[in-house]
Design a protein around this motif. Structure first.
Motif, PDB file in Angstrom:
ATOM      1  N   ALA A   3      17.567  23.609  36.632  1.00  0.00           N
ATOM      2  CA  ALA A   3      16.279  22.923  36.593  1.00  0.00           C
ATOM      3  C   ALA A   3      15.549  23.182  37.901  1.00  0.00           C
ATOM      4  CB  ALA A   3      16.482  21.430  36.386  1.00  0.00           C
ATOM      5  N   ARG A   4      14.242  23.216  37.825  1.00  0.00           N
ATOM      6  CA  ARG A   4      13.376  23.391  38.994  1.00  0.00           C
ATOM      7  C   ARG A   4      12.537  22.139  39.175  1.00  0.00           C
ATOM      8  NH1 ARG A   4      13.153  28.325  42.042  1.00  0.00           N
ATOM      9  NH2 ARG A   4      14.593  29.704  40.976  1.00  0.00           N
ATOM     10  N   ILE A   5      12.241  21.814  40.428  1.00  0.00           N
ATOM     11  CA  ILE A   5      11.406  20.655  40.740  1.00  0.00           C
ATOM     12  C   ILE A   5      10.154  21.133  41.453  1.00  0.00           C
ATOM     13  CG2 ILE A   5      11.243  18.517  42.076  1.00  0.00           C
ATOM     14  CD1 ILE A   5      14.288  18.207  41.639  1.00  0.00           C
ATOM     15  N   VAL A   6       9.016  20.622  41.008  1.00  0.00           N
ATOM     16  CA  VAL A   6       7.719  20.929  41.601  1.00  0.00           C
ATOM     17  C   VAL A   6       7.088  19.605  41.997  1.00  0.00           C
ATOM     18  CG1 VAL A   6       5.424  21.864  41.134  1.00  0.00           C
ATOM     19  CG2 VAL A   6       7.437  22.973  40.136  1.00  0.00           C
ATOM     20  N   VAL A 119       7.488  17.089  38.949  1.00  0.00           N
ATOM     21  CA  VAL A 119       7.839  17.661  37.653  1.00  0.00           C
ATOM     22  C   VAL A 119       9.189  18.360  37.782  1.00  0.00           C
ATOM     23  CG1 VAL A 119       7.201  19.340  35.877  1.00  0.00           C
ATOM     24  CG2 VAL A 119       5.422  17.992  37.011  1.00  0.00           C
ATOM     25  N   THR A 120      10.085  18.033  36.870  1.00  0.00           N
ATOM     26  CA  THR A 120      11.364  18.724  36.762  1.00  0.00           C
ATOM     27  C   THR A 120      11.339  19.474  35.450  1.00  0.00           C
ATOM     28  OG1 THR A 120      12.449  16.922  37.947  1.00  0.00           O
ATOM     29  CG2 THR A 120      13.875  18.448  36.737  1.00  0.00           C
ATOM     30  N   LEU A 121      11.617  20.767  35.514  1.00  0.00           N
ATOM     31  CA  LEU A 121      11.555  21.578  34.301  1.00  0.00           C
ATOM     32  C   LEU A 121      12.779  22.474  34.186  1.00  0.00           C
ATOM     33  CD1 LEU A 121      10.401  24.832  34.906  1.00  0.00           C
ATOM     34  CD2 LEU A 121       8.687  23.356  35.930  1.00  0.00           C
ATOM     35  N   PRO A 128      16.579  35.592  33.122  1.00  0.00           N
ATOM     36  CA  PRO A 128      16.652  35.538  34.588  1.00  0.00           C
ATOM     37  C   PRO A 128      15.259  35.502  35.217  1.00  0.00           C
ATOM     38  CG  PRO A 128      18.174  37.185  33.737  1.00  0.00           C
ATOM     39  CD  PRO A 128      17.320  36.731  32.565  1.00  0.00           C
ATOM     40  N   GLY A 129      15.058  34.551  36.128  1.00  0.00           N
ATOM     41  CA  GLY A 129      13.794  34.422  36.843  1.00  0.00           C
ATOM     42  C   GLY A 129      12.725  33.618  36.123  1.00  0.00           C
ATOM     43  N   LEU A 130      12.963  33.281  34.847  1.00  0.00           N
ATOM     44  CA  LEU A 130      11.950  32.533  34.099  1.00  0.00           C
ATOM     45  C   LEU A 130      11.713  31.160  34.705  1.00  0.00           C
ATOM     46  CD1 LEU A 130      10.008  32.401  31.705  1.00  0.00           C
ATOM     47  CD2 LEU A 130      11.917  31.531  30.309  1.00  0.00           C
ATOM     48  N   ASP A 131      12.776  30.499  35.154  1.00  0.00           N
ATOM     49  CA  ASP A 131      12.619  29.173  35.752  1.00  0.00           C
ATOM     50  C   ASP A 131      11.738  29.222  36.994  1.00  0.00           C
ATOM     51  OD1 ASP A 131      14.655  30.630  36.994  1.00  0.00           O
ATOM     52  OD2 ASP A 131      15.805  28.846  37.533  1.00  0.00           O
TER      53      ASP A 131
END
Length: 156
Positions: A3-6, A119-121, A128-131
């Motif tokens: 997950a990524r956080i913005v 935002v956590t997505l 690969p790299g899409l996140d």
């Protein structure tokens, strides 16, 4: 895929009560998103706002429309936590996202209100790299939303 956080924030020249009324209403949400996209609530949620959606219960598919016209994704909109006038937390899934969380917090500051979005997505597709790519897009999109919100209150 991780997950990524913005996170983004902006200060707007209005009281938290006035900003709150705007950011929980579908008209205000769509104003922030335009011209890139809009979101429509399902029919059974007509007349509801982020503040009045029953907590923890999905309201159905909230369609996202590119340029307000072309459906390209949907959000199984679920508000899981709410502190009226202060913050809300949406925790949903989307056709494109295994995980989508949007927390918006309003804090009074001198001359107005600080609006903070977190935002956590987590994308569904294991590319690969899409996140990282989607995190950059979401970051720019929320900067756009916050500029629109800031401009809205600057012209009032």
């Amino acid at each position: 895929m991780a997950a990524r956080i913005v996170e983004n924030h902006v200060e707007v020249s209005a009281t938290t009560a006035v900003v709150w009324d705007r950011v929980v209403h579908p008209d205000g949400i769509n104003h922030e998103m335009r011209p890139w996209m809009t979101m429509s609530l399902p029919r059974r949620a007509a007349g509801l706002t982020v503040e009045t959606i029953p907590l923890g219960r999905p309201v159905g598919r909230a369609w996202l429309r590119l340029f307000g016209l072309i459906p390209f994704d949907f959000d199984h909109l679920t508000v899981v936590d709410l502190e009226t006038g202060v913050r809300f937390l949406e925790r949903s899934t989307m056709m494109s996202m295994r995980r989508w969380e949007h927390e918006r917090t309003l804090t009074p500051v001198a001359g107005g209100t600080r609006v903070h979005d977190r935002v956590t997505l987590q994308p569904r597709l294991p590319i690969p790299g899409l996140d990282a790519l989607l995190a950059r897009v979401v970051d720019e999109f929320f900067k756009h939303r916050q500029r629109r919100l800031q401009t809205y209150f600057a012209t009032r």
